[in-house]
Enzyme design. Structure first.
Site, mmCIF file in Angstrom:
data_model
loop_
_atom_site.group_PDB
_atom_site.id
_atom_site.type_symbol
_atom_site.label_atom_id
_atom_site.label_comp_id
_atom_site.label_asym_id
_atom_site.label_seq_id
_atom_site.Cartn_x
_atom_site.Cartn_y
_atom_site.Cartn_z
ATOM 1 C CB SER A 105 -0.936 0.006 1.217
ATOM 2 O OG SER A 105 -0.209 -0.156 2.420
ATOM 3 C CG ASP A 127 -3.929 5.452 6.936
ATOM 4 O OD1 ASP A 127 -2.732 5.309 7.264
ATOM 5 O OD2 ASP A 127 -4.443 4.796 6.004
ATOM 6 C CG HIS A 142 -1.040 3.756 4.538
ATOM 7 N ND1 HIS A 142 -2.263 3.309 4.999
ATOM 8 C CD2 HIS A 142 -0.431 2.698 3.953
ATOM 9 C CE1 HIS A 142 -2.386 2.014 4.702
ATOM 10 N NE2 HIS A 142 -1.285 1.633 4.072
#
Length: 358
Positions: free
Chosen positions: A40, A322, A325
């Site tokens: 991610s 978040d 990340h």
């Protein structure tokens, strides 16, 4: 406060550098193509149509990205996006899920949220494209490219000049080893042995990438996972800035990964592997870690942004977007110091700008 400023000061420098970027990066890209593998931290939309909780194709993700919501797990660009810009690519490298034949000659992004070195990592969240599957997708891309270029030998030589970025391994901890009620790995392996097992598998995967034609490969170490807000909320720190046991486990992996890169350079004399040290980059003073930061967005239980929530207004002051990340500004620090190392510890034996010129 001193520690916070130790990180914010280079951020302010980077903001100025990025304002000059449009004037510095001109002309043709420094390499003909750029291929991105990972999780991610680099995903640009490959998870959008997968059945998984690990997707970011909703607001407030993408609030600062030029095209808006795209599936990137941050407010703006990923580190891979910014590195591509520094390499001179005028457009963002497209995700494999939507890439066209017209686009593949400049590169493909195979990154997938929750993916790992191990096939099972992240499986409790749903589907994801593991590194093994990303390599299979790259093999398909090469076949497509060879047909388009109508000359297999030309394609082989073409691919040797490209930059390959691999940033993976975080989910083998976050969404595997650190969840003992779902995955057996922490009961099967000590942290030392687990790092060894991961590196053994990663070694075979990087050799597969070499066998598929890659010769300029930037391999990213893991960041200090124990400093992620979601990990701190889950495990606590015992009064320390971060979860030290997690960072100690990650350090074992990074030490072995650096040794693997050195070994690959020795074994494959026609290739150039380089190790990008995210721990050094995220700790500018060498022995000082980034202080844990409050997520910029409101997070749900799994650490991702709550859909349609309102993020913090001054995002250039947030390290984390978040619970896991980085924000775009943190990605910018990583990208620029990967591209042009500030410290000898940042990249070994080359930074990416040097790798591109080889």
């Amino acid at each position: 406060m001193v520690r916070e400023l130790s990180f914010l000061f280079p951020i302010l420098i980077v903001v100025g550098l990025m304002q000059l970027q449009a004037f510095v990066v001109v002309g043709e890209p420094q390499v003909p193509c750029y291929f991105i593998f990972g999780d991610s931290l680099v995903d640009s939309g490959n998870n959008n149509e997968l059945v998984t909780a690990a997707k970011a194709n909703y607001k407030p993700y993408g609030i600062d990205f030029p095209q808006g919501v795209s599936g990137r797990f941050t407010n703006g660009r990923t580190m891979a996006d910014i590195i591509g810009q520094l390499l001179g690519f005028p457009n963002f490298i497209p995700p494999y899920a939507t890439v066209t034949d017209h686009e593949i000659s400049t590169g493909v992004n195979y990154g997938s949220g929750s993916a790992g070195i191990r096939e099972e990592s992240g499986s409790h969240l749903g589907d994801r494209i593991s590194l093994d599957r990303q390599l299979l997708n790259h093999k398909t891309t090469i076949s497509r490219l060879s047909v388009l270029q109508s000359n297999k030998t030309f394609t082989q030589e073409y691919l040797k000049r490209c930059i390959y970025l691999s940033n993976i391994g975080s989910n083998d901890y976050i969404n595997n080893y650190l969840i003992p009620n779902i995955y057996p790995t922490s009961n099967t392996y000590t942290s030392d042995r687990y790092a060894t097992v991961l590196i053994q598998q990663y070694s075979q995967q990087l050799k597969t990438l070499y066998n598929l034609g890659a010769r300029k490969i930037a391999v990213f170490g893991l960041g200090q996972i124990g400093c992620a807000p979601a990990e701190i909320a889950m495990f606590g720190t015992g009064g320390k800035p971060c979860v030290e046991s997690i960072n100690d486990a990650v350090k074992l992996f990074n030490e072995r990964l650096k040794a693997l890169v050195d070994e690959l350079n020795k074994d494959y004399s026609d290739a150039r592997f380089t190790f990008i040290n995210l721990t050094s980059i995220s700790a500018p003073q060498g022995d000082v870690a980034i202080l844990p930061d409050v997520p910029c967005c409101q997070v749900r239980e799994d650490g991702q942004c709550l859909p349609n929530s309102r993020p913090c207004p001054i995002r250039v002051l947030s390290v984390f977007y978040d619970g896991f990340h980085p924000s775009e500004i943190a990605n910018t620090v990583v990208a620029i110091r990967s591209y042009i190392a500030i410290s000898p510890m940042d990249a070994s034996p080359y930074d990416i700008s040097h790798l591109a010129r080889l």
